[in-house]
Write a protein that holds these residues in place. Sequence first.
Motif, PDB file in Angstrom:
ATOM      1  N   THR A   1     123.723  68.157-112.376  1.00 36.32           N
ATOM      2  CA  THR A   1     123.751  69.139-111.457  1.00 36.32           C
ATOM      3  C   THR A   1     124.273  70.250-112.345  1.00 36.32           C
ATOM      4  O   THR A   1     125.418  70.217-113.087  1.00 36.32           O
TER       5      THR A   1
ATOM      6  N   ALA B   1     129.746  70.541-106.029  1.00 33.83           N
ATOM      7  CA  ALA B   1     128.524  70.144-106.498  1.00 33.83           C
ATOM      8  C   ALA B   1     128.793  68.751-107.198  1.00 33.83           C
ATOM      9  O   ALA B   1     129.805  68.537-107.888  1.00 33.83           O
TER      10      ALA B   1
ATOM     11  N   SER C   1     122.030  74.976-109.048  1.00 29.91           N
ATOM     12  CA  SER C   1     122.590  75.879-107.916  1.00 29.91           C
ATOM     13  C   SER C   1     122.942  77.151-108.067  1.00 29.91           C
ATOM     14  O   SER C   1     122.880  77.738-109.275  1.00 29.91           O
TER      15      SER C   1
ATOM     16  N   ALA D   1     116.937  76.142-108.002  1.00 28.08           N
ATOM     17  CA  ALA D   1     117.354  77.098-107.003  1.00 28.08           C
ATOM     18  C   ALA D   1     116.843  78.539-107.195  1.00 28.08           C
ATOM     19  O   ALA D   1     116.444  78.756-108.568  1.00 28.08           O
TER      20      ALA D   1
ATOM     21  N   ALA E   1     123.902  71.323 -99.408  1.00 29.16           N
ATOM     22  CA  ALA E   1     122.838  72.059-100.378  1.00 29.16           C
ATOM     23  C   ALA E   1     121.911  70.978-100.953  1.00 29.16           C
ATOM     24  O   ALA E   1     122.099  69.930-100.544  1.00 29.16           O
TER      25      ALA E   1
ATOM     26  N   GLY F   1     128.287  70.562-101.507  1.00 24.76           N
ATOM     27  CA  GLY F   1     127.573  70.973-102.490  1.00 24.76           C
ATOM     28  C   GLY F   1     126.333  70.109-103.083  1.00 24.76           C
ATOM     29  O   GLY F   1     126.285  69.087-102.679  1.00 24.76           O
ATOM     30  N   CYS F   2     125.517  70.610-103.983  1.00 29.05           N
ATOM     31  CA  CYS F   2     124.227  70.109-104.717  1.00 29.05           C
ATOM     32  C   CYS F   2     124.767  68.686-105.079  1.00 29.05           C
ATOM     33  O   CYS F   2     125.548  68.504-105.906  1.00 29.05           O
TER      34      CYS F   2
END
Lengths: 180, 180, 180
Positions: free
Chosen positions: B141, A156, B115, B97, A109, A137-138
């Motif tokens: 995040t 993430a 995200s 995103a 990601a 994940g991010c």
Amino acid sequence: LSAAGESEIDPGAVLGHPAERAPDLGPLRLGPGARVRSGSVLYDGSTIGPGLQTGHNVVVREQCAIGADVWIWSNSVVDYGCRIGSGVRIHSNCYVAQYTTIEDGAFLAPGVVTSNDRTMERKELEGPTIRRGARIGCNATILPGVVVGAGALVGAGAVVTRDVPDGAVVYGNPARERRP
Amino acid sequence: LSAAGESEIDPGAVLGHPAERAPDLGPLRLGPGARVRSGSVLYDGSTIGPGLQTGHNVVVREQCAIGADVWIWSNSVVDYGCRIGSGVRIHSNCYVAQYTTIEDGAFLAPGVVTSNDRTMERKELEGPTIRRGARIGCNATILPGVVVGAGALVGAGAVVTRDVPDGAVVYGNPARERRP
Amino acid sequence: LSAAGESEIDPGAVLGHPAERAPDLGPLRLGPGARVRSGSVLYDGSTIGPGLQTGHNVVVREQCAIGADVWIWSNSVVDYGCRIGSGVRIHSNCYVAQYTTIEDGAFLAPGVVTSNDRTMERKELEGPTIRRGARIGCNATILPGVVVGAGALVGAGAVVTRDVPDGAVVYGNPARERRP
């Protein structure tokens, strides 16, 4: 280029940037059907299968072996000496460290960083391994030498300091297994 | 372009990159007074108000609606389908995103990633919402579907997994409320 | 340029981008032996010693003082007003905030972000200081005004909210000292 036919390369993209660190690796070998967008730079000395897609401002350094149908989105960097399977997705603003292995179908990601140098003394570089179909994940960070198992899911923002079993779900800093 | 008058576009910037994923969206509609710096790419099919400022190597994809006086700094990506209000600041090396909403006056510090795909199976994409005047710290995040309330402050490095009330201060991984 | 002799500048790199925020700072002063790769932009009003190496899509803003033999890798941004010593390594996808000080021989791993604005109200900017030989791990975040001591090691993914003593090892979110 071995086959630029059918490929579409934006103006301002660079195919075959010199690999000054390792000038004897030969040219870029890029499979057919590539779509390389503006600002992206693919170095000499890497082999990339058919169907590569890049966003903008992507850098792929030398000495990489990359499979078929790999997508790498904008502002991501794949450093030298990586092995990347087929169907891999590397999203935007990622950094893939030297000697990282990413197996078929894995997904990174946006903002993922893999690392390869535990002490940052730049003596020994050992990239992590992301196994088949794993999803990262991010903004996650994967430490040197770590193996993320097949089909595992890394949340993430996770900082992955230990191996992750196949199919596991991990998150947190440091990342811990939360449910199977 | 609807109005490039008064705008200043660096050589090497691209206005109206084809939106190959959605070619029927029409051209880029860019308001007057834009300042777009080298390496930046604005896609067809987005509507951007007056006074856009970009740094270098910024990507704004198609199907975005962006208000007036928005600044997006170097190496940031706004993916397709985002709704961004007026006076928003997206600093450097951010990734916004698909389907993210950012309301008027919100601030994203460098390295922020939003995200939209909790399982990373790329089936359903649900972007987060950053409400009016919220401030998101460096390298934070924001998880899919999360709502960051108006005027909230998200600390640097936070991983925001739950909604944040208006005016709250949150930080940590996972982010928790610390003081009102 | 004071000395472009011996330098090698890729097509598409920009030396001396106008510093619109501070147009009176004079030209870019770039020492000899620079290697600047495609997509990179060095602003007017900064002074950079000999032997600069950049990757691709690097941005160095105005009013920076940068020593000798500094390497800045792809997609990193050095914002205005920074003081950077000699032999510093800033790896890929980093963001160095305004008024950051980085002393000789320090190393920033990929994805590191330094910050300078605790409340994000953009009133007072105070950059952190990374002392001589400190090493900052991947995706780490350094908060405003923090001093990272000489030879200290900041782990990957750390969020550094307090000063770090010389030679200390810190990691986690928030970062804490783990062993001397």
